[in-house]
Design an enzyme around this catalytic site. Structure first.
Site, PDB file in Angstrom:
ATOM      1  N   SER A 122      -4.380  -5.706  -2.234  1.00 51.24           N
ATOM      2  CA  SER A 122      -3.686  -6.052  -3.474  1.00 51.24           C
ATOM      3  C   SER A 122      -3.328  -7.528  -3.526  1.00 51.24           C
ATOM      4  CB  SER A 122      -2.400  -5.224  -3.578  1.00 51.24           C
ATOM      5  OG  SER A 122      -1.612  -5.645  -4.665  1.00 51.24           O
ATOM      6  N   TYR A 146       5.810  -2.798  -1.259  1.00 46.48           N
ATOM      7  CA  TYR A 146       4.422  -2.423  -1.526  1.00 46.48           C
ATOM      8  C   TYR A 146       3.462  -3.496  -1.015  1.00 46.48           C
ATOM      9  CZ  TYR A 146       0.057  -2.012  -4.093  1.00 46.48           C
ATOM     10  OH  TYR A 146      -1.275  -1.974  -4.425  1.00 46.48           O
ATOM     11  N   LYS A 150       0.593  -3.451   2.235  1.00 43.45           N
ATOM     12  CA  LYS A 150      -0.816  -3.810   2.105  1.00 43.45           C
ATOM     13  C   LYS A 150      -1.188  -4.939   3.069  1.00 43.45           C
ATOM     14  CE  LYS A 150      -2.358  -1.026  -1.136  1.00 43.45           C
ATOM     15  NZ  LYS A 150      -3.502  -0.107  -0.937  1.00 43.45           N
TER      16      LYS A 150
END
Length: 330
Positions: A122, A146, A150
């Protein structure tokens, strides 16, 4: 070039939005997608091009057995929780699911001697970059859990590569949007958090669009994002897989169009496509949202030959619209 000849590819999270589109691209290219998904966020009816093994990626024995019995030659790893806002409220489940899932998957791959993986990373790994647009060598300083999960997964791939010879392509998506142009699969999240479907739902009178922040340092005060069609993303994964099957070295690549659109741009495009007004409510900024994220996509073109084809925002929204013009989609 290696021909697919029905080779089996494990697709984790293949019942989800991007994973299901990738399964269709794999099948069209002659591969056999084998999906592992716990269906906590995905949909069984989106698995149309190969078998579905219902289970949790953190069940290492299940993953290992699937790799062995299905004759898996490579992995596409999509399975992850993927909401920035949720990750800020509940960071623990993001580390447990996203990092824990990668630990289990890599263990199973090593056990079964599968050494090629395409990873769904991402642009959230970049945080708030000093310069726009963003190149792959920009510092990775994520500002939300988040993005941190990643980035940890990218670190794990790199370390495994050094230790075991694992080869990977980490694809740093910018904002996925749209739906299969043929209408077979689309975007279905519950709850929905992405701006394009939320704006479409507002246009069709099913909700009010909440605009988080109108005072960002951007031309119209709203966040700017690089929207890439999910159909293009699926084909980028297929190209990354072929790159690895043909001996390509490990690499991290941005996937975007190189063009940014603001929240207001998205609202205006939805109104053009649907012919309906978008009911909206302006709210304060949301924690964890960078003002602007836009890709420099040239490395993906140089490495894979990939270039986004559906770069028109109206076209992306028109493909997505049928999934939101009535309850339940098309």
């Amino acid at each position: 070039m290696i021909r697919p000849d029905g080779k089996a590819v494990l697709v984790t999270g293949g019942a989800g939005y991007i994973g299901s589109h990738a399964c269709k691209a794999l099948a069209r290219a002659g591969f056999r997608p084998v999906v592992i998904d716990n269906l906590s966020r995905g949909h069984a009816d989106a698995v149309r091009w190969g078998p579905l093994i219902k289970g949790d990626l953190r069940d290492t024995s299940l993953v290992s057995d699937t790799i062995r019995t299905q004759g898996i030659v490579a992995v596409m790893h999509f399975a992850a929780l993927a909401s920035v806002g949720e990750s800020m409220r509940e960071p623990g489940i993001y580390y447990e699911n996203n990092v824990g899932g990668m630990i289990s998957l890599l263990s199973a791959m090593e056990q079964e001697k599968v050494d090629k993986i395409v990873f769904s990373s991402s642009c959230a790994t970049y945080g708030i970059p000093d310069h726009q647009p963003i190149r792959e060598d920009a510092p990775q300083i994520p500002i939300n859990p988040y993005g941190r999960t990643k980035l940890i997964c990218e670190w794990m791939l790199r370390d495994k590569g050094v230790a075991t010879g694992l080869r990977y392509v980490a694809l740093r998506y910018f904002n996925a949007a749209g739906a299969d142009p043929e209408g077979e699969v689309g975007e279905r999240h519950d709850p929905e958090t992405h701006i394009v479907p939320l704006a479409l739902m507002a246009a069709y009178g099913r909700s009010e669009l909440q605009v988080f922040g109108t005072d960002y340092p951007t031309p119209d005060g709203t966040c700017i994002r690089d929207y890439i069609h999910v159909h293009d993303l699926a084909h980028a994964h297929l190209m990354a897989l072929n790159y690895l099957l043909n001996g390509g070295e490990s690499v991290a690549l941005n996937l975007g169009t190189g063009h940014g659109h603001s929240v207001i741009d998205v609202i205006n495009a939805v109104e053009r496509v649907t012919g309906r007004p978008v009911a909206r409510r302006d709210l304060p900024r949301r924690s964890g949202d960078p003002p602007e994220l836009c890709a420099v996509p040239t490395k993906a073109k140089q490495t894979l030959g990939f270039q986004a084809q559906s770069v028109d925002l109206d076209r992306i929204i028109a493909d997505a619209a049928p999934w939101f013009d009535q309850p339940g989609g098309p």
